[in-house]
Design a protein around this motif. Structure first.
Motif, PDB file in Angstrom:
ATOM      1  N   THR A   1      -6.069  36.951  52.255  1.00 19.72           N
ATOM      2  CA  THR A   1      -6.967  36.898  51.103  1.00 19.72           C
ATOM      3  C   THR A   1      -7.536  35.496  50.997  1.00 19.72           C
ATOM      4  N   VAL A   2      -8.829  35.412  50.853  1.00 20.76           N
ATOM      5  CA  VAL A   2      -9.488  34.125  50.658  1.00 20.76           C
ATOM      6  C   VAL A   2     -10.167  34.157  49.303  1.00 20.76           C
ATOM      7  N   ARG A   3      -9.638  33.369  48.384  1.00 22.55           N
ATOM      8  CA  ARG A   3     -10.241  33.267  47.047  1.00 22.55           C
ATOM      9  C   ARG A   3     -10.529  31.796  46.792  1.00 22.55           C
ATOM     10  N   ARG A   4     -11.768  31.412  46.986  1.00 23.48           N
ATOM     11  CA  ARG A   4     -12.160  30.029  46.786  1.00 23.48           C
ATOM     12  C   ARG A   4     -12.575  29.815  45.337  1.00 23.48           C
ATOM     13  N   THR A   5     -12.186  28.686  44.826  1.00 24.34           N
ATOM     14  CA  THR A   5     -12.777  28.278  43.554  1.00 24.34           C
ATOM     15  C   THR A   5     -14.208  27.838  43.830  1.00 24.34           C
ATOM     16  N   LEU A   6     -15.012  27.708  42.781  1.00 31.11           N
ATOM     17  CA  LEU A   6     -16.391  27.273  42.951  1.00 31.11           C
ATOM     18  C   LEU A   6     -16.440  25.899  43.600  1.00 31.11           C
ATOM     19  N   ARG A   7     -15.509  25.020  43.214  1.00 32.93           N
ATOM     20  CA  ARG A   7     -15.459  23.685  43.806  1.00 32.93           C
ATOM     21  C   ARG A   7     -15.110  23.769  45.287  1.00 32.93           C
ATOM     22  N   GLN A   8     -14.115  24.619  45.619  1.00 28.24           N
ATOM     23  CA  GLN A   8     -13.753  24.785  47.029  1.00 28.24           C
ATOM     24  C   GLN A   8     -14.929  25.325  47.837  1.00 28.24           C
ATOM     25  N   TYR A   9     -15.645  26.281  47.256  1.00 34.12           N
ATOM     26  CA  TYR A   9     -16.762  26.901  47.970  1.00 34.12           C
ATOM     27  C   TYR A   9     -17.793  25.844  48.358  1.00 34.12           C
ATOM     28  N   PHE A  10     -18.222  25.037  47.406  1.00 36.03           N
ATOM     29  CA  PHE A  10     -19.253  24.057  47.710  1.00 36.03           C
ATOM     30  C   PHE A  10     -18.715  22.923  48.576  1.00 36.03           C
ATOM     31  N   SER A  11     -17.427  22.602  48.411  1.00 41.97           N
ATOM     32  CA  SER A  11     -16.825  21.588  49.259  1.00 41.97           C
ATOM     33  C   SER A  11     -16.793  22.054  50.717  1.00 41.97           C
ATOM     34  N   GLU A  12     -16.406  23.316  50.947  1.00 42.33           N
ATOM     35  CA  GLU A  12     -16.324  23.835  52.305  1.00 42.33           C
ATOM     36  C   GLU A  12     -17.709  24.086  52.888  1.00 42.33           C
ATOM     37  N   LEU A  13     -18.656  24.469  52.059  1.00 45.77           N
ATOM     38  CA  LEU A  13     -20.031  24.602  52.526  1.00 45.77           C
ATOM     39  C   LEU A  13     -20.559  23.239  52.967  1.00 45.77           C
ATOM     40  N   GLY A  14     -20.287  22.204  52.164  1.00 46.24           N
ATOM     41  CA  GLY A  14     -20.725  20.862  52.530  1.00 46.24           C
ATOM     42  C   GLY A  14     -20.116  20.401  53.837  1.00 46.24           C
ATOM     43  N   LEU A  15     -18.838  20.744  54.067  1.00 44.88           N
ATOM     44  CA  LEU A  15     -18.178  20.364  55.306  1.00 44.88           C
ATOM     45  C   LEU A  15     -18.824  21.063  56.493  1.00 44.88           C
ATOM     46  N   LEU A  16     -19.166  22.339  56.321  1.00 46.19           N
ATOM     47  CA  LEU A  16     -19.804  23.097  57.393  1.00 46.19           C
ATOM     48  C   LEU A  16     -21.156  22.496  57.759  1.00 46.19           C
ATOM     49  N   LEU A  17     -21.907  22.074  56.752  1.00 46.74           N
ATOM     50  CA  LEU A  17     -23.224  21.502  57.001  1.00 46.74           C
ATOM     51  C   LEU A  17     -23.131  20.101  57.588  1.00 46.74           C
ATOM     52  N   ASP A  18     -22.150  19.329  57.128  1.00 43.61           N
ATOM     53  CA  ASP A  18     -22.043  17.937  57.556  1.00 43.61           C
ATOM     54  C   ASP A  18     -21.405  17.809  58.926  1.00 43.61           C
ATOM     55  N   ASN A  19     -20.339  18.556  59.192  1.00 43.50           N
ATOM     56  CA  ASN A  19     -19.621  18.466  60.462  1.00 43.50           C
ATOM     57  C   ASN A  19     -19.011  19.826  60.784  1.00 43.50           C
ATOM     58  N   PRO A  20     -19.784  20.714  61.441  1.00 45.11           N
ATOM     59  CA  PRO A  20     -19.286  22.069  61.696  1.00 45.11           C
ATOM     60  C   PRO A  20     -17.947  22.107  62.412  1.00 45.11           C
ATOM     61  N   LEU A  21     -17.715  21.218  63.373  1.00 42.50           N
ATOM     62  CA  LEU A  21     -16.458  21.256  64.123  1.00 42.50           C
ATOM     63  C   LEU A  21     -15.266  21.016  63.205  1.00 42.50           C
ATOM     64  N   SER A  22     -15.379  20.021  62.332  1.00 47.03           N
ATOM     65  CA  SER A  22     -14.300  19.774  61.364  1.00 47.03           C
ATOM     66  C   SER A  22     -14.171  20.934  60.393  1.00 47.03           C
ATOM     67  N   GLY A  23     -15.303  21.528  60.033  1.00 55.64           N
ATOM     68  CA  GLY A  23     -15.273  22.680  59.144  1.00 55.64           C
ATOM     69  C   GLY A  23     -14.520  23.847  59.755  1.00 55.64           C
ATOM     70  N   PHE A  24     -14.815  24.150  61.016  1.00 60.85           N
ATOM     71  CA  PHE A  24     -14.124  25.256  61.687  1.00 60.85           C
ATOM     72  C   PHE A  24     -12.614  25.030  61.691  1.00 60.85           C
TER      73      PHE A  24
END
Length: 445
Positions: A7-30
């Motif tokens: 189960t993946v339940r992100r808070t709104l803060r987690q969602y935007f934090s992880e989206l930012g990580l994906l955009l900034d550095n996809p490898l670290s995001g993965f």
């Protein structure tokens, strides 16, 4: 493997934090997504149902799906049309059968001597001894020359510089369209960069169209384009000019920078591990010395081939593979719907400590000492897998071995500084600042 539904339940803060990580550095995001959520993770991408898949068992399911994804591949369709990389239609299997035979392991041995000759000539022109060189553009140029010579042969006059310049323009604008602020613009908004991308596409297509016309009028030869022109199925069906154009552009896009990057990363790793590099030099001295390098002599170089595999493991040029679910699936408790985008980051799977000892270490010996004998299927897949296994994978490995062996027979390489590589995850995994190495004279005798 954890078989309990996740189960993946992100808070709104987690969602935007992880989206930012994906955009900034996809490898670290993965990496972060797997460590935080597990092997099947809904990706935080607004307006799109997409999942990251990292367990080999589930990777195998994804790779068997015949449909390419919309994120990592489909957006290349403006250039590649219905080439093998982007084709989603019913004629894909037929076209792959037509193309696979001229690129088979036995068929491509005819190109080996030219690969070696072109590499030797390139090294003499480069004359890097005692100098610091950014090997990335140099290897790109070499791999492109080999590709163009292999595809078009000696009978066709083609402007290699123009094709390479247009291709690099396209790649630059493609990256900006998919990683910068332009990704949020609707397709109908034509920016100057998007206009440049369209001009690059038109220019490349015209050059390829002219080359095909010239090849049809030229004498019989053994270049790859002639093989494709004369290839046919059991009923005599062959590729028309538009289909040939798309397949040639696919080969050009996918067939030069991946090889150049594989060699560049291998040289960088060897420069940082001089003891392993010395072992490769000793292997070359024992089995090739100053003789010719060909398909047969390459079989005597297990360590050099292991270096290439280890380079592909740590720095896979095709660092991510995508598929679009063609039916509803259940993956580790997640309900995947038809049309969902499924992304498999090789960067994560190839460095997973569950399958690899010292996963971040450069250890070519792992391929020779039995350590990888019991790897799970799809724990290592640098050229993809399933029905869309890269048709040019054997060609790339053979070319890479010839180039690496030729360079190391002439030179030792050392690292210029201790910095880690600054990587850009775009169409392929590229070093942002290049790969700077110093070359030192080395005699195999």
């Amino acid at each position: 493997m954890n078989t309990k539904p996740q189960t993946v339940r992100r808070t709104l803060r987690q969602y935007f934090s992880e989206l930012g990580l994906l955009l900034d550095n996809p490898l670290s995001g993965f990496e972060a997504y797997q460590q935080r959520w597990g092997d099947v993770v809904p990706l935080p991408i607004p307006g799109l149902r997409a999942f990251q898949i990292t367990h080999p068992e589930q990777v195998g399911v994804v790779l068997k799906i015949p449909h390419r994804d919309q994120m990592a591949t489909k957006s290349l369709k403006d250039l590649l049309g219905k080439g093998l990389l982007t084709n989603q239609e019913d004629d894909w299997h037929w076209r792959r059968r037509i193309i696979a035979k001229p690129l088979g392991p036995k068929a491509i041995t005819a190109f080996v001597d030219d690969m070696f000759r072109l590499t030797e000539s390139w090294f003499l022109r480069l004359n890097p001894e005692g100098r610091e060189v950014d090997v990335t553009p140099e290897l790109m140029g070499l791999a492109f020359d080999i590709l163009i010579h292999t595809v078009f042969g000696a009978n066709i006059k083609i402007d290699k510089d123009s094709i390479l310049s247009l291709l690099e323009q396209y790649m630059r604008e493609f990256t900006l369209d998919n990683t910068g602020w332009r990704r949020w613009l609707p397709p109908f908004i034509v920016t100057p960069g998007r206009r440049q991308r369209r001009r690059a596409i038109a220019g490349m297509r015209e050059l390829i169209r002219t080359a095909i016309a010239q090849r049809r009028a030229a004498p019989e030869s053994d270049d790859l384009l002639y093989r494709l022109l004369t290839a046919h199925d059991e009923e005599g069906n062959s590729l028309n000019d538009e289909q040939l154009r798309d397949e040639l552009l696919t080969m050009i896009l996918a067939g030069y920078d991946t090889v150049a990057l594989m060699i560049g990363y291998a040289l960088w790793l060897l420069a940082r591990h001089p003891a392993i590099q010395q072992q490769v030099h000793e292997e070359l001295k024992a089995h090739i010395a100053d003789g010719p390098i060909n398909a047969e002599t390459l079989t005597r170089l297990p360590l050099l081939n292991a270096v290439l595999d280890e380079s592909l493991r740590l720095f896979p040029p095709a660092y991510i593979i995508g598929r679009e679910a063609d039916k509803d699936l259940d993956l580790n408790g997640f309900r995947i719907k038809r049309g969902d985008q499924l992304l498999v980051p090789l960067w994560v799977v190839h460095r997973d400590p569950r399958w690899w000892q010292a996963p971040d270490a450069f250890r070519p010996e792992r391929w020779l000492n039995g350590e990888t004998a019991n790897l799970p299927a799809n724990a290592f897949f640098p050229f993809g897998g399933g029905p869309r296994l890269c048709v040019g994978g054997h060609f790339a490995k053979l070319e890479g071995a010839i180039i690496l062996a030729t360079i190391l027979r002439h030179s030792r390489v050392s690292d210029v500084n201790d910095d880690q590589l600054n990587l850009l995850a775009s169409v392929t995994l590229r070093p942002v600042d290049g790969i700077r190495l110093r070359f030192h004279n080395h005699s195999p005798g």
